[in-house]
Each structure stands twice: as C-alpha cells, then as structure tokens.
Design a protein around this motif. Sequence first.
Motif, mmCIF file in Angstrom:
data_model
loop_
_atom_site.group_PDB
_atom_site.id
_atom_site.type_symbol
_atom_site.label_atom_id
_atom_site.label_comp_id
_atom_site.label_asym_id
_atom_site.label_seq_id
_atom_site.Cartn_x
_atom_site.Cartn_y
_atom_site.Cartn_z
ATOM 1 N N ASN A 63 50.137 32.921 52.847
ATOM 2 C CA ASN A 63 50.538 31.642 52.976
ATOM 3 C C ASN A 63 51.023 31.318 54.532
ATOM 4 O O ASN A 63 51.623 30.109 54.488
ATOM 5 C CB ASN A 63 51.981 31.693 52.077
ATOM 6 N N ASP A 102 56.380 25.523 45.290
ATOM 7 C CA ASP A 102 55.628 26.790 45.079
ATOM 8 C C ASP A 102 54.429 26.526 44.015
ATOM 9 O O ASP A 102 54.322 27.362 43.336
ATOM 10 C CB ASP A 102 56.383 27.937 44.838
ATOM 11 N N ARG A 120 51.362 25.505 44.725
ATOM 12 C CA ARG A 120 50.336 25.290 45.832
ATOM 13 C C ARG A 120 49.031 25.665 44.919
ATOM 14 O O ARG A 120 48.870 26.647 44.209
ATOM 15 C CB ARG A 120 50.301 26.297 47.138
ATOM 16 N N THR A 153 49.470 33.769 46.396
ATOM 17 C CA THR A 153 50.358 33.820 47.819
ATOM 18 C C THR A 153 51.703 33.442 47.293
ATOM 19 O O THR A 153 51.934 33.224 46.128
ATOM 20 C CB THR A 153 49.808 32.655 48.876
ATOM 21 N N GLY A 190 53.218 30.934 47.680
ATOM 22 C CA GLY A 190 53.455 29.408 47.495
ATOM 23 C C GLY A 190 52.334 29.132 46.160
ATOM 24 O O GLY A 190 52.849 27.778 45.906
#
Length: 312
Positions: free
Chosen positions: A58, A157, A159, A165, A167
Amino acid sequence: MKLWRPVAEGIWQGRDDSAEASNAKRLFQTIVRQERFAPVREGIALIGFACDEGVKRNHGRPGAAEAPDALRKALANMASHPGHERLVDMGSIFVEGDALEAAQQALSDAVVTCQQAGMRTLVLGGGHETAWAHGRAVLDAFAGERVVIVNLDAHLDLRKADRATSGTPFRQLAHYCEAQSREFHYACFGVSRAANTQALWDEAQRLNVLMVEDILFRRDALPSLMAVLAQADSIYLTIDLDVLPAGEMPAVSAPAALGVPALDVLPVIEHICRSGKLRAADLVEFNPQYDRDGQGAKLAARLAWQIAHWWA
C-alpha cells in the motif's frame, strides 16, 4: 501450526514487587505463555501478527512487523488487575517473504481455533491487513450471528486493488459476506474525510457503512455506537492507531493530521468491551521505527491493557 512461533524468551520482563503483597503483580508475572499452540478455554488469546507486507504493497512506511513484540514489552511491566490473569500469549504468526495471503490464512486458522475453544482473541498487528484475516475468522466462527465490524480508524480501508494490501481489508470482508449471501455490517469511527477520496466515500455509502467523522466524534460517537451495539449479536473491534493524533501516536504508517484523542476514543472502547458482545479485538499499524521515547508503544499497550481489563 505453520508460520507460528512461540514468543521469544526475554520479551515478558518487568519489575518484581511481589515482596510488598501477594497481589502486587505485573503482567509479566500473570500472563500464561504457551510453548505450543494450545487454546485455553475462556482465556483471552494474545496473538501477534508480525507482518507489514500489506503496508509495503500500500506504499506505506514499513516496520509494523516489529510491533507485536514491542507491544508485549510495553505491556509486560504494567500492573495486573482483574481480567489480565486471563491473558494467554499464544505466540505470533509470521510472513515468509512476501507471502501475505499464506500468513493471513494462518492467522485466520489460529483465530478460529481459539474462538471455537471458547477463547476471545486480542491480536497485535501488523498492518491493517490483519483485519482481513481476523475479521474473516470471526465471521466464520460466528456464522449464524449478526457480526458487526467496528473500526476505529482515520481511513475506510475499502480500496480496490489487484491484491490484498493494508488498505483493502474491509472491501475484502464485504466481498466475503456477499459470496456467502450474508449482510455486511461495518462502522468506521474517527474517519477523516480529508484522508479518503470521494471514490472511497461513495463506496462506503454504497455498502451502507456507518461513518462517524473525526471532527464530529465527540458529538456523534457514543449515540451511533449505542445503535450499533443494539443491532449486533457479536462485535469485532479493530483499532488502527492512526485514528489518534500524530502528537499522541507518531509511530504509525500514516500519522493523522487531526485525529481523535485517546481520552475520547476510550469511552467507545469501554462501551464495546462491557457490552458482552465483543468476541475479538486487534490493534494495528503500530510502527516502532517511528516511535519517540516509547511514547507510542506505551499508549498502544495501554489501549490493549484497557481492553483486557474491561473485557473481564
């Protein structure tokens, strides 16, 4: 268990005050240390997740892999009060190379084993990739229940990425629930609109995420939490330490420009712990490489100390 190791000798050390009184104990004297992975019914399983591969993916500041033992050391010399005698150090899960997914699976397996044996789990991350492994395990262990994820975090979070990751954990958990035709219940407290793109904000709204912004935390957090607790059968609490102000918590991958002070965060944690619905909790994103005089480690350890005390 693959990718598991017991805690190293010398981690749990502190001042011995036992000559003063029989109950003048510190955590290093009351914690149960396991040399093999063996759940203890009704204990609190302390598990390390020594990982920052998700942070690296990330593009954050690596170093969180060192956090579990740093936090154990900070906890060791704290006084042992009711609840702390139930802490059982179950060792740590490690990552081999960049094989994040294998380590996440190992952590999920460990958590499910503990939960099914009647233990609660307190995980010391690691980056927030910890949450995909820990949250998935809680969902699996309580498959017939309405599990609500409460995230104390400046970031959503959610993503979208080609691989996991630090995220992505809550997007992954949302997809996991969808694949099981199960409702996804997620609340993010302390979220910073300035630290999340409009795309992430839109995704959160699409997923019906309950969001309490950092600037509205003092007004909105506890009323919103009461509604969450009323609807939940079980709670999974995940604390990204970057929810705290950088002045209080400098030792994270992404220090907060504003943040929510620890004294405002603690009542939320206390209500969750005392609800009787908390099954699992973790603290993530602590990075010892950026700490100042152990300040961040002491604060993070104090949060873990409070969770174990209030969980009693």
